[in-house]
Design a protein around this motif. Structure first.
Motif, PDB file in Angstrom:
ATOM      1  N   UNK A 196      10.728  -0.019 -14.464  1.00 25.84           N
ATOM      2  CA  UNK A 196      11.658   0.689 -13.598  1.00 25.84           C
ATOM      3  C   UNK A 196      11.621   0.227 -12.141  1.00 25.84           C
ATOM      4  N   UNK A 197      12.045   1.128 -11.275  1.00 31.83           N
ATOM      5  CA  UNK A 197      12.221   0.806  -9.861  1.00 31.83           C
ATOM      6  C   UNK A 197      10.900   0.403  -9.191  1.00 31.83           C
ATOM      7  N   UNK A 257       0.834  -1.216   0.000  1.00 36.56           N
ATOM      8  CA  UNK A 257       0.000   0.000   0.000  1.00 36.56           C
ATOM      9  C   UNK A 257       0.864   1.260   0.000  1.00 36.56           C
ATOM     10  N   UNK A 258       1.938   1.221   0.779  1.00 35.20           N
ATOM     11  CA  UNK A 258       2.817   2.401   0.871  1.00 35.20           C
ATOM     12  C   UNK A 258       3.433   2.773  -0.474  1.00 35.20           C
ATOM     13  N   UNK A 259       3.709   1.773  -1.298  1.00 31.45           N
ATOM     14  CA  UNK A 259       4.314   2.052  -2.607  1.00 31.45           C
ATOM     15  C   UNK A 259       3.400   2.907  -3.486  1.00 31.45           C
ATOM     16  N   UNK A 260       2.089   2.741  -3.289  1.00 29.31           N
ATOM     17  CA  UNK A 260       1.133   3.367  -4.210  1.00 29.31           C
ATOM     18  C   UNK A 260       0.357   4.527  -3.596  1.00 29.31           C
ATOM     19  N   UNK A 271      10.144  16.370   7.729  1.00 25.60           N
ATOM     20  CA  UNK A 271       9.677  16.890   6.444  1.00 25.60           C
ATOM     21  C   UNK A 271       9.603  18.412   6.485  1.00 25.60           C
ATOM     22  N   UNK A 272      10.743  19.084   6.343  1.00 21.14           N
ATOM     23  CA  UNK A 272      10.755  20.555   6.387  1.00 21.14           C
ATOM     24  C   UNK A 272       9.857  21.108   5.278  1.00 21.14           C
ATOM     25  N   UNK A 273       9.105  22.150   5.614  1.00 14.56           N
ATOM     26  CA  UNK A 273       8.119  22.676   4.660  1.00 14.56           C
ATOM     27  C   UNK A 273       8.759  23.128   3.350  1.00 14.56           C
ATOM     28  N   UNK A 274       9.933  23.732   3.426  1.00  9.83           N
ATOM     29  CA  UNK A 274      10.555  24.234   2.191  1.00  9.83           C
ATOM     30  C   UNK A 274      10.858  23.072   1.232  1.00  9.83           C
ATOM     31  N   UNK A 279       9.699  19.924   1.238  1.00 11.92           N
ATOM     32  CA  UNK A 279       8.622  19.002   0.866  1.00 11.92           C
ATOM     33  C   UNK A 279       7.347  19.701   0.420  1.00 11.92           C
ATOM     34  N   UNK A 280       7.434  20.987   0.109  1.00  9.77           N
ATOM     35  CA  UNK A 280       6.234  21.701  -0.294  1.00  9.77           C
ATOM     36  C   UNK A 280       5.679  21.135  -1.609  1.00  9.77           C
ATOM     37  N   UNK A 281       4.441  20.630  -1.533  1.00 12.37           N
ATOM     38  CA  UNK A 281       3.799  20.072  -2.722  1.00 12.37           C
ATOM     39  C   UNK A 281       4.428  18.780  -3.213  1.00 12.37           C
ATOM     40  N   UNK A 282       5.234  18.184  -2.380  1.00 13.75           N
ATOM     41  CA  UNK A 282       6.037  17.014  -2.762  1.00 13.75           C
ATOM     42  C   UNK A 282       5.804  15.894  -1.734  1.00 13.75           C
ATOM     43  N   UNK A 283       5.143  14.838  -2.145  1.00 14.63           N
ATOM     44  CA  UNK A 283       4.913  13.731  -1.217  1.00 14.63           C
ATOM     45  C   UNK A 283       6.209  12.952  -1.011  1.00 14.63           C
ATOM     46  N   UNK A 284       6.435  12.447   0.209  1.00 12.27           N
ATOM     47  CA  UNK A 284       7.628  11.629   0.451  1.00 12.27           C
ATOM     48  C   UNK A 284       7.636  10.399  -0.461  1.00 12.27           C
ATOM     49  N   UNK A 285       8.779  10.031  -0.949  1.00 12.49           N
ATOM     50  CA  UNK A 285       8.919   8.843  -1.791  1.00 12.49           C
ATOM     51  C   UNK A 285       8.963   7.606  -0.890  1.00 12.49           C
ATOM     52  N   UNK A 286       8.022   6.694  -1.080  1.00 11.64           N
ATOM     53  CA  UNK A 286       7.935   5.515  -0.213  1.00 11.64           C
ATOM     54  C   UNK A 286       8.483   4.268  -0.876  1.00 11.64           C
ATOM     55  N   UNK A 287       9.155   4.415  -2.036  1.00  9.67           N
ATOM     56  CA  UNK A 287       9.626   3.198  -2.702  1.00  9.67           C
ATOM     57  C   UNK A 287      11.028   2.840  -2.228  1.00  9.67           C
TER      58      UNK A 287
END
Lengths: 105, 105, 105, 105
Positions: free
Chosen positions: A49-50, A31-34, C92-95, C97-105
């Motif tokens: 890809x990755x 779930x976290x991947x998507x 997750x500093x606002x600057x 990560x603004x508009x940017x979701x953390x990459x969970x892959x």
């Protein structure tokens, strides 16, 4: 999976409730991947890809615990799945449910 | 599962996020079957009778959505699972992990 | 929830693994409500009517088991959540990560 | 959580299906903490030390997404939970269900 388990003497940990929790852990990783991908772009992004590789690993983890669970419960997954598909085919006649998802509320 | 989906024109609903939610729904039904059973009696109770049949149905539902997810993502579940098992075999050497579950905290 | 449990002498069933499985069951029911809805229409459809009520019931079920789990583990959910939010604010500093979701892959 | 989200402009990611997947991810992490622990020792081990802290973090993560989901769906979690507890109290009369878990099969 059975051999892998026996070589490590891990059968003692593989009661149904523990295995379901392990399955839940792997479904959570899937779930976290998507979770933050746009719904309509998710499939395309995951087809190479990755992300394709990561999705494959998590689907595999889910299958591995599913198969192990079936093994300790003497369930033939193939037979059970074909039976379930046949039953769903009857419950959802093509004419009535064409282009119409079942209401789950 | 692919034929079942096409006959009902349900492919439009089968993006990855929706299918993972459907998988989660089935894992939830599986969890409910076992949640209040004593841990050490669960396997025996589920190896026959009504609970055996119900567990088979829910394991099948999980597998069906898993296979469908693999299909839309062009993932070969068998290959991915064998690769994952080989990788786990390296990560958890039998000598070091004999009778010892990995620490997940 | 504690009173509800004691009146029925259900404390014997409420070990952590069983409660997590019960939580998983409720999360599964929540997932089923939304699984086939179009991603961009789901919030609007669930803000009123029957789906609003059903969603409220399932969110409540998840909360009830979460609170019960916190109770048996002597965890103060409010304190733990504020601590977690503070920790996430640092991670997750606002600057960045603004508009940017953390990459969970 | 609302402020945290707005500061990062993450509201665009918080549709119901995405938030449920995020919730599932956190429930998965919670499940992993407990999956291999003996059922009857799990509560004691999690009432102090490292596991107590980790369990608090994961319960908090689940609560945070639950609260966020309630927020975007205009659901009052407190009211919904009290209503659900009252409804469960009626469905499970103490005399009939004393020491008896509901059958979920």
């Amino acid at each position: 999976m059975r051999a892998f388990t026996e070589e490590r003497d891990w059968g003692q940990f593989h009661d149904p409730k523990s295995l379901i929790l392990a399955l839940v852990g792997e479904v959570g990783e899937l779930a976290e991947l998507f979770q933050w991908l746009p719904a309509d772009a998710a499939a395309d992004r995951a087809r190479e890809g990755h992300l394709h590789e990561r999705a494959g690993e998590e689907l595999a983890d889910v299958l591995i615990y599913l198969v192990r669970l079936a093994d300790i419960l003497d369930i033939d997954l193939g037979t059970a799945s074909l039976r379930k598909l046949r039953s769903s085919s009857s419950r959802f006649p093509t004419a009535q449910f064409h282009g119409q998802a079942p209401d789950k509320t």
